[in-house]
Design a protein around this motif. Sequence first.
Motif, PDB file in Angstrom:
ATOM      1  N   PHE A   1       0.725  -1.225   0.105  1.00 40.69           N
ATOM      2  CA  PHE A   1      -0.036   0.179  -0.138  1.00 40.69           C
ATOM      3  C   PHE A   1       0.948   1.188  -0.078  1.00 40.69           C
ATOM      4  O   PHE A   1       0.720   2.161  -1.036  1.00 40.69           O
ATOM      5  N   LEU A   2       2.025   1.337   0.798  1.00 47.71           N
ATOM      6  CA  LEU A   2       2.640   2.539   1.043  1.00 47.71           C
ATOM      7  C   LEU A   2       3.715   2.680  -0.364  1.00 47.71           C
ATOM      8  O   LEU A   2       3.869   3.691  -0.712  1.00 47.71           O
ATOM      9  N   ALA A   3       3.884   1.548  -1.072  1.00 45.29           N
ATOM     10  CA  ALA A   3       4.732   1.671  -2.116  1.00 45.29           C
ATOM     11  C   ALA A   3       3.791   2.021  -3.303  1.00 45.29           C
ATOM     12  O   ALA A   3       4.516   2.528  -4.264  1.00 45.29           O
ATOM     13  N   ALA A   4       2.542   2.065  -3.368  1.00 45.08           N
ATOM     14  CA  ALA A   4       1.954   2.493  -4.648  1.00 45.08           C
ATOM     15  C   ALA A   4       1.737   4.190  -4.554  1.00 45.08           C
ATOM     16  O   ALA A   4       2.016   4.718  -3.692  1.00 45.08           O
ATOM     17  N   PRO A   5       1.734   4.523  -5.784  1.00 43.78           N
ATOM     18  CA  PRO A   5       2.047   6.118  -6.049  1.00 43.78           C
ATOM     19  C   PRO A   5       0.694   6.894  -5.495  1.00 43.78           C
ATOM     20  O   PRO A   5      -0.245   6.957  -6.366  1.00 43.78           O
ATOM     21  N   ARG A   6       0.885   7.138  -4.334  1.00 45.30           N
ATOM     22  CA  ARG A   6      -0.244   8.220  -3.715  1.00 45.30           C
ATOM     23  C   ARG A   6       0.331   9.252  -3.363  1.00 45.30           C
ATOM     24  O   ARG A   6       1.414   9.222  -2.904  1.00 45.30           O
ATOM     25  N   VAL A   7      -0.507  10.550  -3.231  1.00 39.78           N
ATOM     26  CA  VAL A   7      -0.058  11.380  -2.416  1.00 39.78           C
ATOM     27  C   VAL A   7       0.201  11.409  -1.128  1.00 39.78           C
ATOM     28  O   VAL A   7      -0.818  10.961  -0.629  1.00 39.78           O
ATOM     29  N   GLY A   8       1.102  11.413  -0.482  1.00 40.19           N
ATOM     30  CA  GLY A   8       1.492  11.449   1.029  1.00 40.19           C
ATOM     31  C   GLY A   8       1.203  12.917   1.821  1.00 40.19           C
ATOM     32  O   GLY A   8       1.260  13.831   0.988  1.00 40.19           O
ATOM     33  N   VAL A   9       1.015  12.847   2.961  1.00 41.48           N
ATOM     34  CA  VAL A   9       0.986  14.027   3.817  1.00 41.48           C
ATOM     35  C   VAL A   9       1.692  13.992   5.031  1.00 41.48           C
ATOM     36  O   VAL A   9       1.784  13.028   5.752  1.00 41.48           O
ATOM     37  N   LEU A  10       2.769  14.825   4.780  1.00 37.71           N
ATOM     38  CA  LEU A  10       3.841  14.979   5.682  1.00 37.71           C
ATOM     39  C   LEU A  10       3.643  15.695   6.821  1.00 37.71           C
ATOM     40  O   LEU A  10       3.077  16.845   6.778  1.00 37.71           O
ATOM     41  N   GLY A  11       4.155  15.094   7.854  1.00 38.21           N
ATOM     42  CA  GLY A  11       3.650  15.970   9.166  1.00 38.21           C
ATOM     43  C   GLY A  11       4.945  15.866   9.924  1.00 38.21           C
ATOM     44  O   GLY A  11       5.891  15.067  10.140  1.00 38.21           O
ATOM     45  N   VAL A  12       5.391  17.315  10.391  1.00 41.86           N
ATOM     46  CA  VAL A  12       6.641  17.377  11.140  1.00 41.86           C
ATOM     47  C   VAL A  12       6.473  18.226  12.341  1.00 41.86           C
ATOM     48  O   VAL A  12       5.593  19.396  12.090  1.00 41.86           O
ATOM     49  N   ALA A  13       7.091  18.264  13.411  1.00 42.23           N
ATOM     50  CA  ALA A  13       6.908  19.203  14.672  1.00 42.23           C
ATOM     51  C   ALA A  13       7.178  20.693  14.107  1.00 42.23           C
ATOM     52  O   ALA A  13       8.170  20.746  13.457  1.00 42.23           O
ATOM     53  N   ASP A  14       6.546  21.665  14.614  1.00 44.77           N
ATOM     54  CA  ASP A  14       6.341  22.943  14.131  1.00 44.77           C
ATOM     55  C   ASP A  14       6.633  23.717  15.340  1.00 44.77           C
ATOM     56  O   ASP A  14       5.114  24.077  15.986  1.00 44.77           O
ATOM     57  N   PRO A  15       7.703  24.068  16.389  1.00 40.29           N
ATOM     58  CA  PRO A  15       7.657  24.796  17.448  1.00 40.29           C
ATOM     59  C   PRO A  15       7.527  26.252  17.230  1.00 40.29           C
ATOM     60  O   PRO A  15       7.392  27.030  18.182  1.00 40.29           O
ATOM     61  N   ARG A  16       7.384  26.919  15.840  1.00 41.14           N
ATOM     62  CA  ARG A  16       7.324  28.303  15.799  1.00 41.14           C
ATOM     63  C   ARG A  16       6.243  28.756  16.519  1.00 41.14           C
ATOM     64  O   ARG A  16       5.035  28.396  16.401  1.00 41.14           O
ATOM     65  N   GLY A  17       6.441  29.976  17.323  1.00 41.91           N
ATOM     66  CA  GLY A  17       5.499  30.756  17.833  1.00 41.91           C
ATOM     67  C   GLY A  17       4.834  29.950  18.887  1.00 41.91           C
ATOM     68  O   GLY A  17       3.694  30.464  19.574  1.00 41.91           O
ATOM     69  N   GLY A  18       5.344  29.097  19.406  1.00 41.71           N
ATOM     70  CA  GLY A  18       4.667  28.053  20.495  1.00 41.71           C
ATOM     71  C   GLY A  18       3.575  27.498  20.237  1.00 41.71           C
ATOM     72  O   GLY A  18       2.787  26.984  21.255  1.00 41.71           O
ATOM     73  N   ALA A  19       2.917  27.303  18.901  1.00 42.06           N
ATOM     74  CA  ALA A  19       1.780  26.733  18.511  1.00 42.06           C
ATOM     75  C   ALA A  19       1.827  25.355  18.854  1.00 42.06           C
ATOM     76  O   ALA A  19       0.951  24.906  19.270  1.00 42.06           O
ATOM     77  N   ARG A  20       2.871  24.818  18.922  1.00 46.85           N
ATOM     78  CA  ARG A  20       2.973  23.198  19.214  1.00 46.85           C
ATOM     79  C   ARG A  20       1.962  22.439  18.357  1.00 46.85           C
ATOM     80  O   ARG A  20       1.890  21.082  18.593  1.00 46.85           O
ATOM     81  N   ALA A  21       1.525  22.858  17.239  1.00 44.84           N
ATOM     82  CA  ALA A  21       0.817  22.182  16.258  1.00 44.84           C
ATOM     83  C   ALA A  21       2.068  21.799  15.088  1.00 44.84           C
ATOM     84  O   ALA A  21       2.887  22.381  14.889  1.00 44.84           O
ATOM     85  N   PRO A  22       1.738  20.577  14.626  1.00 46.72           N
ATOM     86  CA  PRO A  22       2.568  19.890  13.503  1.00 46.72           C
ATOM     87  C   PRO A  22       2.404  20.845  12.204  1.00 46.72           C
ATOM     88  O   PRO A  22       1.242  21.310  12.076  1.00 46.72           O
ATOM     89  N   LEU A  23       3.563  21.027  11.358  1.00 47.37           N
ATOM     90  CA  LEU A  23       3.280  21.431   9.956  1.00 47.37           C
ATOM     91  C   LEU A  23       2.933  20.245   9.300  1.00 47.37           C
ATOM     92  O   LEU A  23       3.481  19.165   9.334  1.00 47.37           O
ATOM     93  N   VAL A  24       1.849  20.172   8.456  1.00 47.24           N
ATOM     94  CA  VAL A  24       1.117  19.146   7.743  1.00 47.24           C
ATOM     95  C   VAL A  24       0.864  19.486   6.444  1.00 47.24           C
ATOM     96  O   VAL A  24       0.274  20.553   6.190  1.00 47.24           O
ATOM     97  N   VAL A  25       1.659  18.839   5.501  1.00 48.08           N
ATOM     98  CA  VAL A  25       1.541  19.364   4.105  1.00 48.08           C
ATOM     99  C   VAL A  25       1.486  18.216   3.130  1.00 48.08           C
ATOM    100  O   VAL A  25       2.042  17.045   3.520  1.00 48.08           O
TER     101      VAL A  25
END
Length: 160
Positions: A9-33
């Motif tokens: 399933f992961l090897a099939a060509p699908r668009v992924g959604v990348l998530g990474v910790a985003d501490p900017r501004g103290g938001a504590r929410a991840p960047l998700v793109v």
Amino acid sequence: MTHDERERFLAAPRVGVLGVADPRGGARAPLVVPIWYGYEPRGEIVVEMGRETIKAQLLCAAGRFSLCVQDEQPPYRYVSVEGPVTSVEDPIDPAVRETLAQRYLAPEEARAYLAATADQLEQDIAFRMRPQRWRTADFASFAAEFAEVGAEPGRDGRTG
């Protein structure tokens, strides 16, 4: 999903959604793109981006990321992986960029895309991640049970 099912399933060509910790501004929410990615079973995830992008800066700082891919057609399925960055290719190997373009675009479109964006080779880098944690769901069995219940006489939600 079984181990082999989630790998395929992961090897099939699908668009992924990348998530990474985003501490900017103290938001504590991840960047998700959304992002193109490459993966071969039992291998590493590879993602490409501009060296100066927020994504790249956050990935360098965090040293790990998550990726979620889904099947948007019923019955719905998804695979989510998370793990450490194992390497950064700076600058990106042109072959990696070509492989990603060919994964997501038809041959002519991939050639045109690569030609039109050739100058990006100087700005793009690639991150590799080895999945450590897997989360998966396949709602096929649930959908089958739901369909069977709806097909039984008197169980379709209608009265009279």
